[in-house]
Design an enzyme around this catalytic site. Sequence first.
Site, mmCIF file in Angstrom:
data_model
loop_
_atom_site.group_PDB
_atom_site.id
_atom_site.type_symbol
_atom_site.label_atom_id
_atom_site.label_comp_id
_atom_site.label_asym_id
_atom_site.label_seq_id
_atom_site.Cartn_x
_atom_site.Cartn_y
_atom_site.Cartn_z
ATOM 1 N N ASN A 1 -12.666 -45.147 -10.162
ATOM 2 C CA ASN A 1 -11.762 -44.156 -9.578
ATOM 3 C C ASN A 1 -10.611 -43.955 -10.563
ATOM 4 O O ASN A 1 -10.374 -44.772 -11.422
ATOM 5 C CB ASN A 1 -11.273 -44.584 -8.181
ATOM 6 C CG ASN A 1 -10.578 -45.944 -8.178
ATOM 7 O OD1 ASN A 1 -10.589 -46.663 -9.177
ATOM 8 N ND2 ASN A 1 -9.959 -46.297 -7.068
ATOM 9 N N CYS B 1 -3.581 -52.723 -4.078
ATOM 10 C CA CYS B 1 -4.711 -51.874 -4.470
ATOM 11 C C CYS B 1 -5.487 -52.626 -5.556
ATOM 12 O O CYS B 1 -4.964 -52.838 -6.649
ATOM 13 C CB CYS B 1 -4.202 -50.538 -4.989
ATOM 14 S SG CYS B 1 -5.517 -49.439 -5.570
ATOM 15 N N GLY B 2 -6.683 -53.041 -5.208
ATOM 16 C CA GLY B 2 -7.453 -53.884 -6.121
ATOM 17 C C GLY B 2 -7.806 -53.179 -7.414
ATOM 18 O O GLY B 2 -7.623 -53.723 -8.511
ATOM 19 N N SER B 3 -8.283 -51.945 -7.298
ATOM 20 C CA SER B 3 -8.692 -51.228 -8.528
ATOM 21 C C SER B 3 -7.466 -50.911 -9.383
ATOM 22 O O SER B 3 -7.546 -50.910 -10.617
ATOM 23 C CB SER B 3 -9.455 -49.948 -8.178
ATOM 24 O OG SER B 3 -8.715 -49.144 -7.274
ATOM 25 N N ASN C 1 -3.942 -54.410 2.252
ATOM 26 C CA ASN C 1 -4.632 -53.109 2.118
ATOM 27 C C ASN C 1 -5.734 -53.175 3.168
ATOM 28 O O ASN C 1 -6.645 -53.991 3.042
ATOM 29 C CB ASN C 1 -5.182 -53.032 0.693
ATOM 30 C CG ASN C 1 -5.894 -51.746 0.333
ATOM 31 O OD1 ASN C 1 -6.657 -51.757 -0.620
ATOM 32 N ND2 ASN C 1 -5.667 -50.660 1.011
ATOM 33 N N CYS D 1 -13.214 -49.122 -4.456
ATOM 34 C CA CYS D 1 -12.163 -49.797 -3.692
ATOM 35 C C CYS D 1 -12.340 -51.295 -3.941
ATOM 36 O O CYS D 1 -13.287 -51.901 -3.420
ATOM 37 C CB CYS D 1 -12.257 -49.469 -2.207
ATOM 38 S SG CYS D 1 -10.972 -50.278 -1.232
ATOM 39 N N GLY D 2 -11.461 -51.843 -4.751
ATOM 40 C CA GLY D 2 -11.604 -53.246 -5.174
ATOM 41 C C GLY D 2 -11.298 -54.218 -4.043
ATOM 42 O O GLY D 2 -12.085 -55.130 -3.763
ATOM 43 N N ASN D 3 -10.180 -54.017 -3.345
ATOM 44 C CA ASN D 3 -9.867 -54.903 -2.213
ATOM 45 C C ASN D 3 -10.977 -54.800 -1.160
ATOM 46 O O ASN D 3 -11.370 -55.796 -0.547
ATOM 47 C CB ASN D 3 -8.541 -54.484 -1.561
ATOM 48 C CG ASN D 3 -7.340 -54.907 -2.373
ATOM 49 O OD1 ASN D 3 -7.356 -55.936 -3.045
ATOM 50 N ND2 ASN D 3 -6.299 -54.105 -2.347
HETATM 51 N N1 LIG Z 1 -7.093 -44.754 -2.958
HETATM 52 C C1 LIG Z 1 -8.210 -45.084 -3.857
HETATM 53 C C2 LIG Z 1 -9.369 -45.761 -3.103
HETATM 54 C C3 LIG Z 1 -9.036 -47.118 -2.609
HETATM 55 C C4 LIG Z 1 -8.574 -48.020 -3.691
HETATM 56 C C5 LIG Z 1 -7.897 -49.282 -3.237
HETATM 57 N N2 LIG Z 1 -7.788 -49.490 -1.823
HETATM 58 C C6 LIG Z 1 -8.509 -50.472 -3.924
HETATM 59 O O1 LIG Z 1 -8.392 -51.590 -3.418
HETATM 60 O O2 LIG Z 1 -9.085 -50.289 -5.029
HETATM 61 C C7 LIG Z 1 -8.769 -43.806 -4.437
HETATM 62 O O3 LIG Z 1 -8.568 -42.763 -3.836
HETATM 63 O O4 LIG Z 1 -9.403 -43.897 -5.498
#
Ligand SMILES: N[C@H](CCC[C@H](N)C(=O)O)C(=O)O
Length: 274
Positions: free
Chosen positions: A156, A216-218, A11, A73-75
Amino acid sequence: MKFSKMHGLGNDFVIVNNIKEKIKFTKLLISNLSNRYLGIGFDQLLSIELPYNKNYDFHYRIFNSNGNEVTQCGNGARCLAFFLKLKKITNKNKIKIKTNNKKMILYIKDNNNIKVNMGKPKFYLNDIPFFKSFLKNNIIKLKKIKIKFDVLSIGNPHCIIQVNNLDKINVNFLGSIINKSIYFPNGVNVSFVKIIKFNHIKMRVYERDLGETKSCGSAACASVAIGIKKKLLSNKKVKVDLKGGSLYIKWKGLKNNLYMIGPATHVYDGFINI
Ligand SMILES: N[C@H](CCC[C@H](N)C(=O)O)C(=O)O
């Protein structure tokens, strides 16, 4: 503009020390920079700013590749921690950051793994937000298929769908329909999750504004939180296999903070005229 290109399990991010660069990010600028043919190319742009109050070390802004500003954004948080250390912006190993709606604590471990206190998952529908009124027991009907899902916020919005076969899922088609549905007024990140065993899941993710990403971390945090809440997963430590690699999530249940542990990778530093 000086930047660092980094990624968390594929990511990928551009990170900008905006305390120094002082750039006013617009939707047009970000979508030009994120273009993988004409610009740098990234899933999200992460901007480091001075804290809005003295309880935090830095403010953390996140922009999806289309220029939409989001609140988690966790990552990216893991890459931020590594960046701050690598660029000697801080010598702390415990860093308090805040996004527009989420407090987090970053812990830099010696083996390049970063632990993030992601705060408490939220299940109250208005916090997601999710409009349940048109829906009966969280089932969306798409033509002939019924999709049962769970929803929560990690700062999020996330929609979690448990599946038996990840290879057969059309992640972008289903993710896009759910993301655009009337139930999620701000859109939603959609995870498709297969439970391997009590402490191990495998998943694919449709990210809001982007489509399927390598990780996607979250979403990994959200998927484990739902699994633990439904007593399908261990509250000790859960391994999460994503397309780009594995994360470890720990959560002792409601009223407790959730922790994510995983790597952060620095790819290169760059400069681009804007
Ligand atoms: N697309 C996600 C944001 C980035 C999340 C993702 N890259 C992570 O690592 O959490 C959103 O619109 O809430």
